[in-house]
Scaffold this motif. Structure first.
Motif, PDB file in Angstrom:
ATOM      1  N   ALA A 266       0.741  -1.096  -0.092  1.00 11.27           N
ATOM      2  CA  ALA A 266      -0.075  -0.023   0.006  1.00 11.27           C
ATOM      3  C   ALA A 266       0.796   1.063   0.010  1.00 11.27           C
ATOM      4  O   ALA A 266       2.134   1.132   0.262  1.00 11.27           O
ATOM      5  CB  ALA A 266      -0.912   0.038   1.329  1.00 11.27           C
ATOM      6  N   ASP A 267       0.442   2.488  -0.346  1.00 12.79           N
ATOM      7  CA  ASP A 267       1.094   3.463  -0.366  1.00 12.79           C
ATOM      8  C   ASP A 267       1.359   4.115   0.934  1.00 12.79           C
ATOM      9  O   ASP A 267       0.453   3.897   1.760  1.00 12.79           O
ATOM     10  CB  ASP A 267       0.669   4.707  -1.518  1.00 12.79           C
TER      11      ASP A 267
ATOM     12  N   SER B  37      11.094  -6.608  -4.339  1.00 10.82           N
ATOM     13  CA  SER B  37      12.089  -7.590  -4.809  1.00 10.82           C
ATOM     14  C   SER B  37      11.916  -9.028  -4.461  1.00 10.82           C
ATOM     15  O   SER B  37      12.391 -10.136  -4.896  1.00 10.82           O
ATOM     16  CB  SER B  37      13.533  -6.994  -5.049  1.00 10.82           C
ATOM     17  N   LEU B  38      11.911  -8.989  -2.902  1.00 11.79           N
ATOM     18  CA  LEU B  38      11.832 -10.458  -2.294  1.00 11.79           C
ATOM     19  C   LEU B  38      10.785 -10.973  -2.286  1.00 11.79           C
ATOM     20  O   LEU B  38      10.687 -12.322  -2.187  1.00 11.79           O
ATOM     21  CB  LEU B  38      12.017  -9.947  -0.746  1.00 11.79           C
ATOM     22  N   ALA B  39       9.473 -10.410  -2.792  1.00  7.44           N
ATOM     23  CA  ALA B  39       8.265 -11.024  -2.577  1.00  7.44           C
ATOM     24  C   ALA B  39       8.078 -11.842  -4.059  1.00  7.44           C
ATOM     25  O   ALA B  39       8.444 -11.786  -4.864  1.00  7.44           O
ATOM     26  CB  ALA B  39       7.038 -10.217  -2.961  1.00  7.44           C
ATOM     27  N   ASP B  40       7.266 -13.255  -3.313  1.00  8.64           N
ATOM     28  CA  ASP B  40       6.993 -14.096  -4.345  1.00  8.64           C
ATOM     29  C   ASP B  40       5.545 -13.950  -4.717  1.00  8.64           C
ATOM     30  O   ASP B  40       5.200 -14.183  -6.015  1.00  8.64           O
ATOM     31  CB  ASP B  40       6.833 -15.557  -3.460  1.00  8.64           C
ATOM     32  N   LEU B  41       5.030 -13.123  -4.010  1.00  5.36           N
ATOM     33  CA  LEU B  41       3.642 -12.679  -4.279  1.00  5.36           C
ATOM     34  C   LEU B  41       3.097 -11.379  -3.515  1.00  5.36           C
ATOM     35  O   LEU B  41       3.704 -11.036  -2.548  1.00  5.36           O
ATOM     36  CB  LEU B  41       2.516 -13.801  -3.587  1.00  5.36           C
ATOM     37  N   SER B  42       2.733 -10.490  -4.467  1.00  3.50           N
ATOM     38  CA  SER B  42       2.646  -9.223  -3.913  1.00  3.50           C
ATOM     39  C   SER B  42       1.028  -8.606  -4.050  1.00  3.50           C
ATOM     40  O   SER B  42       0.441  -8.960  -5.183  1.00  3.50           O
ATOM     41  CB  SER B  42       3.278  -8.067  -5.012  1.00  3.50           C
ATOM     42  N   ILE B  43       0.309  -8.058  -2.811  1.00  4.50           N
ATOM     43  CA  ILE B  43      -0.965  -8.238  -2.871  1.00  4.50           C
ATOM     44  C   ILE B  43      -1.338  -6.612  -2.320  1.00  4.50           C
ATOM     45  O   ILE B  43      -0.662  -6.144  -1.568  1.00  4.50           O
ATOM     46  CB  ILE B  43      -1.690  -9.128  -1.783  1.00  4.50           C
TER      47      ILE B  43
ATOM     48  N   TYR C  82     -10.928 -10.375   2.714  1.00  5.15           N
ATOM     49  CA  TYR C  82     -10.897 -10.149   1.407  1.00  5.15           C
ATOM     50  C   TYR C  82      -9.197 -10.566   0.936  1.00  5.15           C
ATOM     51  O   TYR C  82      -9.027 -11.144   0.198  1.00  5.15           O
ATOM     52  CB  TYR C  82     -11.012  -9.072   0.822  1.00  5.15           C
ATOM     53  N   ILE C  83      -8.295  -9.999   1.610  1.00  5.85           N
ATOM     54  CA  ILE C  83      -6.941 -10.155   1.509  1.00  5.85           C
ATOM     55  C   ILE C  83      -6.356 -11.513   1.684  1.00  5.85           C
ATOM     56  O   ILE C  83      -5.779 -12.052   0.946  1.00  5.85           O
ATOM     57  CB  ILE C  83      -6.045  -9.151   2.464  1.00  5.85           C
ATOM     58  N   ALA C  84      -7.133 -12.187   2.625  1.00  8.06           N
ATOM     59  CA  ALA C  84      -6.627 -13.594   3.201  1.00  8.06           C
ATOM     60  C   ALA C  84      -7.211 -14.153   1.886  1.00  8.06           C
ATOM     61  O   ALA C  84      -6.320 -15.397   1.555  1.00  8.06           O
ATOM     62  CB  ALA C  84      -7.195 -13.852   4.291  1.00  8.06           C
ATOM     63  N   GLN C  85      -8.379 -14.097   1.484  1.00 14.58           N
ATOM     64  CA  GLN C  85      -8.734 -14.972   0.254  1.00 14.58           C
ATOM     65  C   GLN C  85      -8.184 -14.793  -0.831  1.00 14.58           C
ATOM     66  O   GLN C  85      -7.927 -15.852  -1.592  1.00 14.58           O
ATOM     67  CB  GLN C  85     -10.398 -14.583   0.340  1.00 14.58           C
TER      68      GLN C  85
END
Length: 163
Positions: free
Chosen positions: A100-101, A139-145, A154-157
């Motif tokens: 998030a910003d 850069s470290l993330a395998d997944l960015s939400i 909602y984020i968990a789902q």
């Protein structure tokens, strides 16, 4: 049952602990919060550990904890905002960045929550820290939400759907 850990990273106030708890319940996994574990060890808040010892001391404790967590499986780990500096982070599990910003994150915090976050004490410094860390998180993330204006559920789902 999953064996791979999920490690949530992101800046202060992005909801790592809340989302990690929700994920752990849905995935029948264990939940760990790195800041809470360090607080329990010293029976002090993060703010008081920074004040009594130093930020550098706290970062060394994070590294010790990261080493210990290498032996853990089937967990959802909520990391502190600076936990990304630990060695072997990627060996802990799948890295999920809650993005998030800065202004959105700052607006989420009430005064009592700001008081608990020593690095948010100086907003200009916090913004600079955010700017420094955001590319590293990505850069470290395998997944960015993107978490902006989304509920914890909602984020968990969304994370579960992406696994």
């Amino acid at each position: 049952m999953r064996s791979e850990n999920l490690v949530l990273i992101g800046f202060m106030a992005c909801g790592k602990s809340s989302v990690a708890k929700a994920l752990a319940l849905r995935l029948d996994s264990f939940f760990f919060d790195t800041d809470q574990l360090i607080e329990a060890k010293f029976q002090m808040s993060v703010k008081d550990i920074f004040k009594s010892f130093s930020e550098a001391f706290f970062r060394k404790e994070e590294q010790k904890l990261a080493h210990t967590l290498l032996d853990i499986k089937n967990a959802v780990i909520a990391s502190g905002g600076g936990f990304i500096a630990v060695k072997n982070l990627k060996k802990l599990g799948k890295i999920i960045y809650l993005r998030a910003d800065f202004d959105f994150l700052r607006a989420r915090l009430k005064q009592d929550e700001l008081d608990k976050r020593p690095l948010f004490k100086d907003e200009a410094r916090a913004r600079e820290l955010f700017d420094t860390r955001k590319d590293l998180y990505e850069s470290l993330a395998d997944l960015s939400i993107n978490i902006k204006d989304k509920s914890i559920d909602y984020i968990a789902q969304e994370i579960i759907r992406s696994l």
